[in-house]
Design an enzyme around this catalytic site. Structure first.
Site, PDB file in Angstrom:
ATOM      1  CB  THR A 127      -0.901   0.005   1.261  1.00 21.82           C
ATOM      2  OG1 THR A 127      -1.704  -1.173   1.257  1.00 21.82           O
ATOM      3  CG2 THR A 127      -1.788   1.230   1.299  1.00 21.82           C
ATOM      4  CB  CYS A 128       3.749   2.256   2.083  1.00 26.92           C
ATOM      5  SG  CYS A 128       4.897   3.620   2.233  1.00 26.92           S
TER       6      CYS A 128
ATOM      7  N   GLY B 124     -13.562  11.453   8.301  1.00 25.58           N
ATOM      8  CA  GLY B 124     -12.817  12.530   8.970  1.00 25.58           C
ATOM      9  C   GLY B 124     -11.507  12.037   9.527  1.00 25.58           C
TER      10      GLY B 124
ATOM     11  NE  ARG C 163     -18.625   7.599  12.243  1.00 22.98           N
ATOM     12  CZ  ARG C 163     -18.632   6.274  12.273  1.00 22.98           C
ATOM     13  NH1 ARG C 163     -19.687   5.605  11.858  1.00 22.98           N
ATOM     14  NH2 ARG C 163     -17.575   5.618  12.718  1.00 22.98           N
TER      15      ARG C 163
ATOM     16  N   GLY D 154     -12.110   4.248   6.276  1.00 26.75           N
ATOM     17  CA  GLY D 154     -11.339   3.245   7.008  1.00 26.75           C
ATOM     18  C   GLY D 154     -10.859   2.115   6.116  1.00 26.75           C
TER      19      GLY D 154
ATOM     20  CB  THR E  49       5.047   2.697   6.194  1.00 22.56           C
ATOM     21  OG1 THR E  49       3.966   2.669   5.272  1.00 22.56           O
ATOM     22  CG2 THR E  49       6.282   2.115   5.555  1.00 22.56           C
TER      23      THR E  49
ATOM     24  CB  ALA F 262       3.288  13.591   9.903  1.00 25.19           C
TER      25      ALA F 262
ATOM     26  CD  GLU G  47      12.759  31.330  17.440  1.00 24.87           C
ATOM     27  OE1 GLU G  47      13.659  31.612  18.238  1.00 24.87           O
ATOM     28  OE2 GLU G  47      12.479  32.020  16.444  1.00 24.87           O
TER      29      GLU G  47
END
Ligand code: NDP
Length: 451
Positions: A42-43, A175, A198, A260, A309, A339, A439
């Site tokens: 997939t990655c 979402g 939702r 999902g 991953t 991230a 910073e």
């Protein structure tokens, strides 16, 4: 000694599978892998890599817009999806070949077809029975869409990467990670983008302040329909009409269901062995990634722990080392940084405020929302947010959240500090790099108690 054809047979040449093959082979094991679809999983093919390439493309739009405040002037700004898709395909093909050559250069036997387990030490592949002392299942997951009238008219994230034309208007359903990343990408590439979710805030599971902040930021470039659900989708000429449960309607060209992913455990022959599955089809494993059938292991998205991953890579490596070098190091799931590549990016590591409270920690919270220096001239109405969660007893920073440009790059470095047990005093004695956004992390002085 039992005579098996292989010491390890891996099903699935994605991140976890390829890493396990490579490490096992380097430790002297006789290894084979079966892959019926694409090398890199997939990655590489329909996930992190092409998504990041599309995300770079989307960021150019922001950069072009921002550059005007810095004196740049240009006409004829035009985006060509065909060029991006074509170049993306070339790069993904290159990576497929690299993954395949990693395997062959490590003397791993490759079966480019489906494999089915037919016994604790037996796999059916290429019309024959192959025996293996150990079997590793690393088949990953697949997009899942809830069924409702017209749900077959939606596309998945897999389909986005095959799309030859950019729709003029797109609706994203969901979402989570994939929904918010693609909503940002599509809107910056010029699609009129709406997102239907939702819940009342995007990205369930993230820190609540991060969720509130990013929902507002994404709302600046995407039409958000929160606490809404799709009742049905119907085709109207070449367009789609969405009826929401609330009664309102939307018209668009394409609907991306980002609702999902599920483990891909169907048709693997698992009923022929003692492997146990959870209700969502995920393979149950112990802390050594061993299934209820002791010779069969599983790693990555198919075990549905943390679908990232680098986690699958680490899990695959742990299995190979345990089997072929006796290394009993366990997987540590604490403080895994992550991230989200929406605009602006989110980077996060450690606990959310709620998780810290649930763990009965006495915490102090340091939080700052500010306008990045770049946007004083660009004029962009985009803010950044930083949040530190500190355990009062030990002074350790236990949670760390950033919503800002390149947040993932910044948080990766800081996650090393968190994993080393850095305290707030360590942050405070660190001299900042001026002028940078990061910073802020070493200059946060005003704390509040947990809410
Ligand atoms: P997520 O689980 O993150 O999000 C699924 C979304 O779909 C949630 O918002 C969920 O709502 C919603 N949803 C689920 N069921 C329904 C339903 N029946 N009706 C309406 N909405 C529904 O899954 P993704 O597919 O976005 O991503 C899968 C995983 O892949 C992620 O969890 C992450 O681990 C990984 N990933 C990581 C990325 C990265 O590292 N940058 C990028 C992309 C994926 P609710 O919140 O209410 O449950």
């Amino acid at each position: 000694m039992e005579a098996f054809d292989y010491d390890l047979f891996v099903i699935g040449a994605g991140s976890g599978g390829v890493r396990a093959c490579r490490i096992a082979a380097s430790l002297g094991a006789r290894v084979a892998v079966a892959e019926e679809r694409y090398f890199g999983g997939t990655c590489v093919n329909v996930g992190c890599v092409p998504k990041k390439l599309y995300s770079y493309a989307a960021h150019y739009f922001d950069d072009f817009e921002d550059s005007k405040g810095f004196g740049w002037d240009f006409d004829n700004l035009r985006f060509d999806w065909g060029v991006l898709k074509g170049n993306k395909d070339i790069e993904i093909n290159r990576l497929n070949d690299i993954y395949k050559s990693i395997l062959s250069s490590n003397q791993v036997d490759i079966f480019e077809t489906r494999a089915r387990i037919s016994g604790p030490n037996e796999v059916q592949v290429d019309g024959k029975t192959v025996s293996a002392k150990n079997i590793l299942i690393a088949v990953g997951g697949w997009p899942w869409t809830p069924e409702f009238p017209g749900s077959e008219l939606t596309i998945s994230s897999n389909d986005v990467f095959a799309m030859d034309q950019l729709p003029a208007e797109i609706v994203v359903m969901g979402g989570g990670y994939i929904a918010v990343e693609f909503a940002s990408i599509f809107s910056r590439l010029g699609c009129k983008t709406s997102l239907i979710y939702r819940g009342d805030k995007l990205l369930r599971g993230f820190d609540e302040d991060v969720r509130t902040f990013i929902t507002a930021e994404i709302g600046n470039h995407v039409d958000l329909y929160l606490e809404k659900d799709i009742e049905k989708i119907t085709k109207q000429d070449n367009r789609l009409e969405l009826s929401l449960k609330s009664g309102s309607k939307l018209i668009c060209d394409s609907v991306l269901a980002a609702t999902g992913r599920l483990p891909l455990t169907d048709d693997l022959g698992l009923d022929s062995v003692g492997v146990e599955l959870a209700s969502n089809g995920a393979i149950k494993v112990n802390e050594h990634f061993q299934t209820a059938e002791p010779s069969i292991y599983a790693v990555g998205d198919v075990i549905d722990r943390i679908a990232l991953t680098p986690v699958a890579l680490a899990e695959g490596q742990i299995v190979a080392r345990a089997l072929f070098s006796g290394d009993t190091k366990a997987m540590d799931y604490k403080n895994i940084a992550t991230a989200v590549f929406c605009h602006p990016n989110i980077g996060t590591v450690g606990l959310s405020e709620q998780e810290a409270l649930d763990a009965d920690l006495q915490i102090d919270v340091y939080e700052s929302v500010f306008r990045p220096m770049k946007h004083t001239l660009s004029g962009r109405d985009e803010k950044s947010m930083i949040k530190l969660i500190v355990d009062r007893d030990s002074d350790r920073v236990v949670g760390f959240h950033l919503v800002a440009a390149d947040a993932g790059e910044i948080v990766q470095g800081l996650s090393v500090a968190i994993n080393c047990g850095a305290t707030k005093a360590d942050f405070d004695r660190t001299i900042g790099i001026h002028p940078t956004l990061a910073e802020e992390f070493v200059t946060m002085r005003t704390k509040r108690e947990a809410l």
